[in-house]
Scaffold this active site. Structure first.
Site, PDB file in Angstrom:
ATOM      1  N   ARG A  43       0.818  -1.230   0.000  1.00  0.00           N
ATOM      2  CA  ARG A  43       0.000   0.000   0.000  1.00  0.00           C
ATOM      3  C   ARG A  43       0.847   1.272   0.000  1.00  0.00           C
ATOM      4  O   ARG A  43       0.377   2.337   0.382  1.00  0.00           O
ATOM      5  CB  ARG A  43      -0.949   0.030   1.204  1.00  0.00           C
ATOM      6  CG  ARG A  43      -2.059  -0.999   1.120  1.00  0.00           C
ATOM      7  CD  ARG A  43      -2.944  -0.966   2.333  1.00  0.00           C
ATOM      8  NE  ARG A  43      -3.971  -1.992   2.222  1.00  0.00           N
ATOM      9  CZ  ARG A  43      -5.273  -1.736   2.082  1.00  0.00           C
ATOM     10  NH1 ARG A  43      -5.714  -0.526   2.069  1.00  0.00           N
ATOM     11  NH2 ARG A  43      -6.126  -2.722   1.985  1.00  0.00           N
ATOM     12  N   ASP A 204       2.278  24.023  12.289  1.00  0.00           N
ATOM     13  CA  ASP A 204       1.391  25.168  12.071  1.00  0.00           C
ATOM     14  C   ASP A 204       0.788  25.589  13.404  1.00  0.00           C
ATOM     15  O   ASP A 204       0.837  24.836  14.376  1.00  0.00           O
ATOM     16  CB  ASP A 204       0.300  24.845  11.044  1.00  0.00           C
ATOM     17  CG  ASP A 204      -0.483  23.616  11.422  1.00  0.00           C
ATOM     18  OD1 ASP A 204       0.000  22.503  11.197  1.00  0.00           O
ATOM     19  OD2 ASP A 204      -1.579  23.785  11.982  1.00  0.00           O
TER      20      ASP A 204
END
Ligand SMILES: O=P(O)(O)O[C@H]1O[C@H](CO)[C@@H](O)[C@H]1O
Ligand SMILES: O=c1cc[nH]c(=O)[nH]1
Length: 236
Positions: A43, A204
């Site tokens: 994956r 952030d």
């Protein structure tokens, strides 16, 4: 191999760093580990094993969010016997004093996920870090002159929220920052009696609205990996 990791038993070290981003796993393998071999591509969730200062260490991407991370963490613990698991991720700061690029060492992780309500019903389970790892990570950060804040965080199931001020409810109770996996990691570590810690870099800021640039993230991201490796290997 386990369901989502193609490594053979023994291919993965007892100590594993866990970034959400699989490309960060590759970056860590290339810049911090010697002789790193890729142990997983299933994956695209890249995983590598190499050595750091002579000791075997693995790094495995977990994807974003508690459900994805818990799949990899469960398989690492139950199938590969991993004993020390340290998340190295980005987070958003909820507090003015927790500045952009600072480190956050998650002493505990609140969550809005239902994982522990399913287990404990109306009672609450408090997912916490391994104290030894936490202490060693804090000391390593101090010795290197990195700014590290120790405290509670939120592992949220949502990155985008309808109400931009929602974070203030958590901030008022002293929660330092938000990310999306640590509560799942701490819960599984408690269930299986292994050691876990989350070391995050503030990417952030919910209060000031500042954001890091890609280059800045790489520099401060290095601090987070150094601290995680120092904590993991000092504790072995
Ligand atoms: O930087 P990583 O480790 O992916 O961590 C944070 O970044 C993702 C959100 O952008 C979530 O996985 C969150 O926990
Ligand atoms: O989950 C996250 C990670 C970084 N910054 C955020 O605001 N949230």
């Amino acid at each position: 191999m386990s369901v989502h990791i193609s490594a053979k038993k023994g291919d993965i070290a007892p100590t594993v760093l866990l970034p959400g981003d699989p490309l960060r796993a590759q970056y860590i393998a290339e810049h911090f580990l010697e002789g790193a071999q890729q142990h997983n591509t299933v994956r695209g969730m890249l995983g590598f094993t190499g050595t750091y200062q002579g000791q075997r260490v693995s790094v495995q991407g977990t994807g974003m969010g508690i459900p994805s991370a818990m799949i990899y963490i469960s398989e690492l613990i139950e199938f590969y016997g991993c004993q020390t698991l340290i998340r190295v991720g980005s987070c958003g700061s909820y507090q003015p004093q927790v500045k952009i690029r600072d480190l956050v060492l998650a002493q505990a992780a609140c969550t809005d996920s239902n994982i522990n309500n399913l287990r404990f019903g109306p009672a609450n389970f408090a997912p916490i870090a391994d104290f030894d790892l936490l202490l060693r990570a804090y000391r390593a950060a101090q010795e290197s002159g990195f700014t590290a804040h120790v405290g509670n965080i939120l592992s949220s199931d949502t990155f985008y929220t309808d109400d931009p001020a929602e974070y203030q409810r958590w901030a008022r109770f002293g929660v330092l920052a938000v990310e999306m996996e640590a509560a799942g990691l701490y819960t599984l570590a408690a269930k299986h009696g292994v050691r876990a810690l989350g070391v995050m870099t503030v990417s952030d800021h919910l209060v000031t609205k500042e954001e890091t640039t890609a280059e800045e993230r790489q520099t401060s991201f290095g601090q987070m990996v150094e601290v995680a490796l120092a904590a993991a290997l000092a504790a072995d």
